[in-house]
Design a protein around this motif. Sequence first.
Motif, PDB file in Angstrom:
ATOM      1  N   UNK A  73     -23.937  31.068  -6.195  1.00 62.50           N
ATOM      2  CA  UNK A  73     -23.426  31.893  -5.311  1.00 62.50           C
ATOM      3  C   UNK A  73     -21.759  31.826  -5.169  1.00 62.50           C
ATOM      4  N   UNK A  74     -20.897  33.050  -5.227  1.00 67.45           N
ATOM      5  CA  UNK A  74     -21.514  34.372  -5.248  1.00 67.45           C
ATOM      6  C   UNK A  74     -21.931  34.528  -6.688  1.00 67.45           C
ATOM      7  N   UNK A  75     -22.502  35.832  -7.146  1.00 65.56           N
ATOM      8  CA  UNK A  75     -22.901  36.227  -8.456  1.00 65.56           C
ATOM      9  C   UNK A  75     -21.647  36.798  -8.987  1.00 65.56           C
ATOM     10  N   UNK A  76     -20.705  37.247  -8.238  1.00 65.87           N
ATOM     11  CA  UNK A  76     -19.553  37.937  -8.920  1.00 65.87           C
ATOM     12  C   UNK A  76     -18.380  37.601  -8.133  1.00 65.87           C
ATOM     13  N   UNK A  77     -17.185  37.397  -8.665  1.00 66.38           N
ATOM     14  CA  UNK A  77     -15.815  37.186  -7.986  1.00 66.38           C
ATOM     15  C   UNK A  77     -14.655  38.249  -8.596  1.00 66.38           C
ATOM     16  N   UNK A  78     -14.045  38.596  -7.667  1.00 66.51           N
ATOM     17  CA  UNK A  78     -12.593  39.338  -8.309  1.00 66.51           C
ATOM     18  C   UNK A  78     -11.701  38.570  -7.373  1.00 66.51           C
ATOM     19  N   UNK A  79     -10.831  38.099  -8.309  1.00 70.61           N
ATOM     20  CA  UNK A  79      -9.755  37.216  -7.974  1.00 70.61           C
ATOM     21  C   UNK A  79      -8.143  37.722  -8.665  1.00 70.61           C
ATOM     22  N   UNK A  80      -7.369  37.578  -7.561  1.00 69.42           N
ATOM     23  CA  UNK A  80      -5.927  37.812  -8.024  1.00 69.42           C
ATOM     24  C   UNK A  80      -5.523  36.635  -8.619  1.00 69.42           C
ATOM     25  N   UNK A  81      -4.702  36.754  -9.868  1.00 75.07           N
ATOM     26  CA  UNK A  81      -4.272  35.793 -10.641  1.00 75.07           C
ATOM     27  C   UNK A  81      -3.274  34.880  -9.512  1.00 75.07           C
ATOM     28  N   UNK A  82      -3.142  33.599  -9.825  1.00 71.38           N
ATOM     29  CA  UNK A  82      -2.718  32.570  -8.917  1.00 71.38           C
ATOM     30  C   UNK A  82      -3.408  32.236  -7.814  1.00 71.38           C
ATOM     31  N   UNK A  83      -4.542  32.940  -7.257  1.00 70.32           N
ATOM     32  CA  UNK A  83      -5.139  32.611  -6.185  1.00 70.32           C
ATOM     33  C   UNK A  83      -6.313  31.652  -6.605  1.00 70.32           C
ATOM     34  N   UNK A  84      -6.878  30.965  -5.470  1.00 67.36           N
ATOM     35  CA  UNK A  84      -8.208  30.238  -5.837  1.00 67.36           C
ATOM     36  C   UNK A  84      -9.410  30.815  -5.965  1.00 67.36           C
ATOM     37  N   UNK A  85     -10.406  30.069  -6.487  1.00 64.23           N
ATOM     38  CA  UNK A  85     -11.763  30.522  -6.764  1.00 64.23           C
ATOM     39  C   UNK A  85     -12.748  29.297  -6.485  1.00 64.23           C
ATOM     40  N   UNK A  86     -13.849  29.610  -5.923  1.00 61.69           N
ATOM     41  CA  UNK A  86     -14.943  28.631  -5.759  1.00 61.69           C
ATOM     42  C   UNK A  86     -16.474  29.301  -5.878  1.00 61.69           C
ATOM     43  N   UNK A  87     -17.068  28.437  -6.678  1.00 65.92           N
ATOM     44  CA  UNK A  87     -18.618  28.950  -6.997  1.00 65.92           C
ATOM     45  C   UNK A  87     -19.450  27.637  -6.428  1.00 65.92           C
ATOM     46  N   UNK A  88     -20.235  28.152  -5.855  1.00 64.38           N
ATOM     47  CA  UNK A  88     -21.574  27.029  -5.344  1.00 64.38           C
ATOM     48  C   UNK A  88     -22.991  27.027  -6.066  1.00 64.38           C
ATOM     49  N   UNK A  89     -23.315  25.889  -6.044  1.00 64.39           N
ATOM     50  CA  UNK A  89     -24.666  25.649  -6.902  1.00 64.39           C
ATOM     51  C   UNK A  89     -25.485  24.867  -6.435  1.00 64.39           C
ATOM     52  N   UNK A  90     -26.601  25.335  -6.147  1.00 61.79           N
ATOM     53  CA  UNK A  90     -27.644  24.479  -5.095  1.00 61.79           C
ATOM     54  C   UNK A  90     -28.814  24.158  -6.050  1.00 61.79           C
ATOM     55  N   UNK A  91     -29.502  23.005  -5.719  1.00 59.22           N
ATOM     56  CA  UNK A  91     -30.632  22.722  -6.497  1.00 59.22           C
ATOM     57  C   UNK A  91     -31.729  22.511  -5.635  1.00 59.22           C
ATOM     58  N   UNK A  92     -32.978  22.705  -6.141  1.00 57.52           N
ATOM     59  CA  UNK A  92     -34.269  22.524  -5.276  1.00 57.52           C
ATOM     60  C   UNK A  92     -34.599  21.219  -4.869  1.00 57.52           C
ATOM     61  N   UNK A  93     -34.020  20.233  -5.866  1.00 56.81           N
ATOM     62  CA  UNK A  93     -34.330  18.720  -5.564  1.00 56.81           C
ATOM     63  C   UNK A  93     -32.952  18.028  -5.977  1.00 56.81           C
ATOM     64  N   UNK A  94     -32.764  16.795  -5.408  1.00 53.73           N
ATOM     65  CA  UNK A  94     -31.688  16.197  -5.727  1.00 53.73           C
ATOM     66  C   UNK A  94     -31.273  15.734  -6.915  1.00 53.73           C
ATOM     67  N   UNK A  95     -30.207  16.021  -7.737  1.00 52.90           N
ATOM     68  CA  UNK A  95     -29.934  15.658  -9.262  1.00 52.90           C
ATOM     69  C   UNK A  95     -29.178  14.443  -9.254  1.00 52.90           C
ATOM     70  N   UNK A  96     -29.252  13.624  -8.243  1.00 54.15           N
ATOM     71  CA  UNK A  96     -28.692  12.216  -8.078  1.00 54.15           C
ATOM     72  C   UNK A  96     -29.819  11.296  -8.625  1.00 54.15           C
ATOM     73  N   UNK A  97     -29.005  10.420  -9.733  1.00 50.23           N
ATOM     74  CA  UNK A  97     -30.199   9.292 -10.531  1.00 50.23           C
ATOM     75  C   UNK A  97     -29.309   8.029 -10.632  1.00 50.23           C
ATOM     76  N   UNK A  98     -29.610   7.042 -10.106  1.00 46.24           N
ATOM     77  CA  UNK A  98     -28.608   5.949 -10.566  1.00 46.24           C
ATOM     78  C   UNK A  98     -27.208   6.054 -10.395  1.00 46.24           C
ATOM     79  N   UNK A  99     -26.874   6.703  -9.389  1.00 50.56           N
ATOM     80  CA  UNK A  99     -25.411   6.979  -8.955  1.00 50.56           C
ATOM     81  C   UNK A  99     -24.806   8.042  -9.586  1.00 50.56           C
ATOM     82  N   UNK A 100     -25.356   8.642 -10.518  1.00 47.43           N
ATOM     83  CA  UNK A 100     -24.978   9.906 -10.964  1.00 47.43           C
ATOM     84  C   UNK A 100     -25.379  11.414 -10.754  1.00 47.43           C
ATOM     85  N   UNK A 101     -24.594  12.309 -10.666  1.00 44.00           N
ATOM     86  CA  UNK A 101     -25.364  13.737 -10.574  1.00 44.00           C
ATOM     87  C   UNK A 101     -25.263  14.347 -11.701  1.00 44.00           C
TER      88      UNK A 101
END
Lengths: 119, 111
Positions: free
Chosen positions: B7-35
Amino acid sequence: EVQLLQSKIEVKEPGESLRISCKTSGYNFASHWIAWVRQMPGKGLEWVGIISPRDSETRYGPPFQGRVTISADTSITTVYLHWGSLKASDTGIYYCVRSGMGGYNYDYWGQGTLVTASS
Amino acid sequence: DIVMTQSPLSLLVTPGEPASISCRSTQSLNSNGYDYLDWYLQKPGQSPQVLIYLGSSRASGVPDRISGSGSGTVFTLKISRVEAEDVGVYYCLQALQTPYTFGQGTKLEIK
């Protein structure tokens, strides 16, 4: 220089068989798994499956299990994706991708093969 | 199978401004200290390219204004100052267990 070279376009009729190839060069072929990724027209990326060229161990995504076969020829450092009987729904771009040593980091991608299955 | 949700599925951003995208998983992706979470960008008409692997490691040639963070089941890709060359579709990929799975993709466009 690492390269993964694919044929550009393949056009077949539904029911026909097809094998597309991914010719690799520039690195130790046996050391990196190779994956296939599908992109249907206008859609996102789907993980098809993966092969270890060292021992030909393969794994497939559920929608592709039994539909495609991934194989490798170490003598010519080439990986293949094969369909025994194409369906119209197989239409899409298929990318071969080199996996990093740990299975993550898909660092080199082929340019993609457009497969069209249409009568 | 692990399901990845962006999320989101689309972003409209002004040049020079920040942007952020989120990603969630249905189970932990951590194993042996690495994601085991990668980020990819597919620019228009091109093959995808890796940006971030193992959650926060920047791939070769990726500018430092692009960063990845998070752990477990929640991850974020941040662009501190968006430029025209950042246009495209961003995907997260879980590489913990097969079958590997991608997020749906987030399309970034410039205002």
